[in-house]
Design an enzyme around this catalytic site. Sequence first.
Site, mmCIF file in Angstrom:
data_model
loop_
_atom_site.group_PDB
_atom_site.id
_atom_site.type_symbol
_atom_site.label_atom_id
_atom_site.label_comp_id
_atom_site.label_asym_id
_atom_site.label_seq_id
_atom_site.Cartn_x
_atom_site.Cartn_y
_atom_site.Cartn_z
ATOM 1 N N GLU A 15 1.101 -1.628 0.176
ATOM 2 C CA GLU A 15 -0.232 -0.112 0.319
ATOM 3 C C GLU A 15 0.646 1.561 -0.045
ATOM 4 O O GLU A 15 1.734 1.160 1.109
ATOM 5 C CB GLU A 15 -0.722 -0.137 0.978
ATOM 6 C CG GLU A 15 -1.798 1.618 1.756
ATOM 7 C CD GLU A 15 -2.559 1.686 0.275
ATOM 8 O OE1 GLU A 15 -3.033 1.026 0.072
ATOM 9 O OE2 GLU A 15 -2.783 3.332 -0.209
ATOM 10 N N ARG A 61 -17.286 5.189 4.935
ATOM 11 C CA ARG A 61 -16.328 4.630 4.697
ATOM 12 C C ARG A 61 -14.827 4.030 5.911
ATOM 13 O O ARG A 61 -14.190 3.394 5.781
ATOM 14 C CB ARG A 61 -15.314 5.284 3.408
ATOM 15 C CG ARG A 61 -16.333 4.467 2.405
ATOM 16 C CD ARG A 61 -16.220 5.581 1.496
ATOM 17 N NE ARG A 61 -17.051 5.824 0.567
ATOM 18 C CZ ARG A 61 -16.553 4.845 -0.660
ATOM 19 N NH1 ARG A 61 -15.372 4.513 -0.990
ATOM 20 N NH2 ARG A 61 -17.487 5.085 -1.563
ATOM 21 N N TYR A 114 -27.738 9.326 3.634
ATOM 22 C CA TYR A 114 -28.458 8.164 4.319
ATOM 23 C C TYR A 114 -27.438 8.295 5.925
ATOM 24 O O TYR A 114 -26.333 8.675 5.836
ATOM 25 C CB TYR A 114 -28.218 6.397 3.488
ATOM 26 C CG TYR A 114 -26.473 6.826 3.617
ATOM 27 C CD1 TYR A 114 -25.496 6.100 3.240
ATOM 28 C CD2 TYR A 114 -26.467 7.298 1.576
ATOM 29 C CE1 TYR A 114 -24.760 5.876 3.119
ATOM 30 C CE2 TYR A 114 -25.310 6.535 0.903
ATOM 31 C CZ TYR A 114 -24.102 6.599 1.419
ATOM 32 O OH TYR A 114 -22.964 6.848 0.840
ATOM 33 N N ASP A 168 -11.398 -0.601 -8.633
ATOM 34 C CA ASP A 168 -11.715 0.314 -9.812
ATOM 35 C C ASP A 168 -10.900 0.558 -11.070
ATOM 36 O O ASP A 168 -10.566 0.961 -12.067
ATOM 37 C CB ASP A 168 -11.620 1.502 -8.970
ATOM 38 C CG ASP A 168 -13.383 2.002 -8.857
ATOM 39 O OD1 ASP A 168 -13.889 1.625 -8.703
ATOM 40 O OD2 ASP A 168 -13.198 3.814 -7.533
HETATM 41 C C1 FAD Z 1 -18.687 10.149 -4.101
HETATM 42 C C2 FAD Z 1 -18.409 7.942 -4.388
HETATM 43 C C3 FAD Z 1 -19.420 7.827 -4.429
HETATM 44 C C4 FAD Z 1 -19.792 5.937 -4.284
HETATM 45 N N1 FAD Z 1 -20.464 5.546 -3.481
HETATM 46 C C5 FAD Z 1 -20.181 4.234 -3.917
HETATM 47 C C6 FAD Z 1 -21.358 2.774 -2.804
HETATM 48 O O1 FAD Z 1 -22.039 3.595 -2.200
HETATM 49 N N2 FAD Z 1 -21.108 2.353 -3.288
HETATM 50 C C7 FAD Z 1 -20.118 1.139 -3.778
HETATM 51 O O2 FAD Z 1 -20.110 -0.118 -3.979
HETATM 52 N N3 FAD Z 1 -19.426 2.016 -4.438
HETATM 53 C C8 FAD Z 1 -19.460 3.156 -3.958
HETATM 54 N N4 FAD Z 1 -18.039 3.994 -4.789
HETATM 55 C C9 FAD Z 1 -17.086 3.490 -5.643
HETATM 56 C C10 FAD Z 1 -16.623 3.286 -4.760
HETATM 57 O O3 FAD Z 1 -15.777 3.685 -3.484
HETATM 58 C C11 FAD Z 1 -15.235 2.378 -5.836
HETATM 59 O O4 FAD Z 1 -15.327 1.420 -6.532
HETATM 60 C C12 FAD Z 1 -14.024 1.560 -4.422
HETATM 61 O O5 FAD Z 1 -13.693 2.404 -3.687
HETATM 62 C C13 FAD Z 1 -13.379 0.882 -5.665
HETATM 63 O O6 FAD Z 1 -12.392 0.295 -4.705
HETATM 64 P P1 FAD Z 1 -10.265 -0.181 -4.473
HETATM 65 O O7 FAD Z 1 -10.049 -1.140 -4.161
HETATM 66 O O8 FAD Z 1 -10.236 -0.447 -5.799
HETATM 67 O O9 FAD Z 1 -9.766 0.938 -5.034
HETATM 68 P P2 FAD Z 1 -9.589 2.255 -4.218
HETATM 69 O O10 FAD Z 1 -10.473 2.302 -3.180
HETATM 70 O O11 FAD Z 1 -9.081 3.546 -4.355
HETATM 71 O O12 FAD Z 1 -8.428 1.533 -3.518
HETATM 72 C C14 FAD Z 1 -6.795 1.945 -4.058
HETATM 73 C C15 FAD Z 1 -5.333 1.541 -3.191
HETATM 74 O O13 FAD Z 1 -4.929 1.816 -3.783
HETATM 75 C C16 FAD Z 1 -3.570 2.926 -3.100
HETATM 76 N N5 FAD Z 1 -2.974 3.159 -4.483
HETATM 77 C C17 FAD Z 1 -2.543 3.649 -5.041
HETATM 78 N N6 FAD Z 1 -1.698 3.598 -6.223
HETATM 79 C C18 FAD Z 1 -0.865 2.694 -5.028
HETATM 80 C C19 FAD Z 1 0.347 2.248 -5.856
HETATM 81 N N7 FAD Z 1 1.254 3.002 -6.887
HETATM 82 N N8 FAD Z 1 1.006 1.162 -4.936
HETATM 83 C C20 FAD Z 1 0.440 0.521 -3.999
HETATM 84 N N9 FAD Z 1 -0.955 1.229 -3.454
HETATM 85 C C21 FAD Z 1 -1.468 1.906 -4.578
HETATM 86 C C22 FAD Z 1 -4.419 3.732 -2.193
HETATM 87 O O14 FAD Z 1 -3.773 4.381 -1.648
HETATM 88 C C23 FAD Z 1 -5.487 3.022 -2.153
HETATM 89 O O15 FAD Z 1 -5.920 2.621 -0.562
HETATM 90 C C24 FAD Z 1 -18.454 5.699 -4.639
HETATM 91 C C25 FAD Z 1 -17.190 6.276 -5.660
HETATM 92 C C26 FAD Z 1 -17.478 7.326 -5.583
HETATM 93 C C27 FAD Z 1 -16.354 8.323 -6.147
#
Ligand code: FAD
Length: 394
Positions: free
Chosen positions: A34, A108, A217, A294
Amino acid sequence: MPQDRPVLIAGAGIGGLSLAIALARRGLACQVLERRQDPSEAGAGIQLGPNAVSILTRLGVAERLEPTVGKPEALRVHDGSSGRLLAELPLGRWIAERHHAPYWVAHRVDLHKALREVAASLPGVKILTGCEVASFEQRDDRVSVQVADGRQFEGSVLTGADGIWSTVRRQLWPAADLPYSGKTAARAVIPSSEAPAPFRASAVGVWLSPGGHVVHYPVRGGEEIALVAILKEPWPGEGWGLPVDRDALLGRLRIFSNELTSFLARARDWRRWPLYDPEPLAQWSRGRVTLLGDAAHPVLPFLAQGGVLAIEDAEVLATALARWSADPEQALAQYEQQRRPRAGQIQAASRRNGWIYHLSGLPAFARNLTLRTAPGERIMALYDWVYGWKPSVV
Ligand SMILES: Cc1cc2nc3c(=O)[nH]c(=O)nc-3n(C[C@H](O)[C@H](O)[C@H](O)COP(=O)(O)OP(=O)(O)OC[C@H]3O[C@@H](n4cnc5c(N)ncnc54)[C@H](O)[C@@H]3O)c2cc1C
């Protein structure tokens, strides 16, 4: 899969931590790299449909999270400018019985903390912070990852769970584009004690307008309320979670009814998330490297499924890696085959929801009429494919 060569995971977000737990539950070792020193989450809410809660239950995370969540009884849809209630769609018992798991809304910080604590408690999971993945190299039966500070890690597989600006995706598919959607989300959390009674109800409130929409909510067992305001606007610049000029934001929120705007005005600390809407990737994996959450499929948040998809991805990828432990490339192919169509469908449905939310004129009138007259259960049943998803055996 040799235990001296763990599964490497870039990113300890929702997806990366869910994958670490799902692997450990299947006896597979992993290292989570991370970037941040303190991988805490922003002050904002997240909706977790039954398709996420059922997986979090299996992973042993739900019981830790449950005391902090909100359990909404309904989703109430309003016309944004008049404030008129258009529809009350059932959540609560109705959706829990239909999909064998409840619909939760969480802070969150609470979700991330529960995932981190469970992951850290499991043998086989190693979480390294301050460890920014810079690049990777594949050699025969291993992947080696270079970190920004010069360290190197070796694993059997690398999963890029490093979010929307994924470094792993950029190395795999340098030409993949990330276009701005024309919409930015502003988020805040306020104590429930500061909210007028209708906003303290155990419900998800959605307010629709041609210029944007608002969602709120209860979280933290009803102690706080999470707010999201999505507005059409020019690209505000890079970066997520940056502070917003509150007065300018409140000025732009005047498109909504007085009742809603005076409630929103109580929030002090607003932060912004510009929203991106790329086309789906044609491929997620190459050799022993794949993407999750994502990093693989950024989705507009209009169906509240982006984080949920990351949790689903984690469950399927861990199952595939356990099943095909002697052949990781086959595991990644099976994972991608199961997940890419699902992510594409959610991506398209989220985009469509945004279009419906922001209709104007006659089409908005027709939408509102439908919402007012159709039974709530029938509208919710249209989303059975979203909330009723179950992993099929890989
Ligand atoms: C306004 C908004 C509302 C939302 N509401 C919802 C909801 O109600 N329900 C829902 O399911 N989803 C919701 N989402 C979507 C959700 O937040 C994301 O889809 C989710 O956080 C994706 O998780 P992830 O683990 O893929 O990425 P992230 O949560 O972005 O985690 C990525 C991690 O990787 C780390 N990282 C980045 N680059 C590197 C690197 N090079 N090396 C090491 N670590 C790195 C970051 O620091 C982070 O900790 C919402 C999004 C937004 C913007």
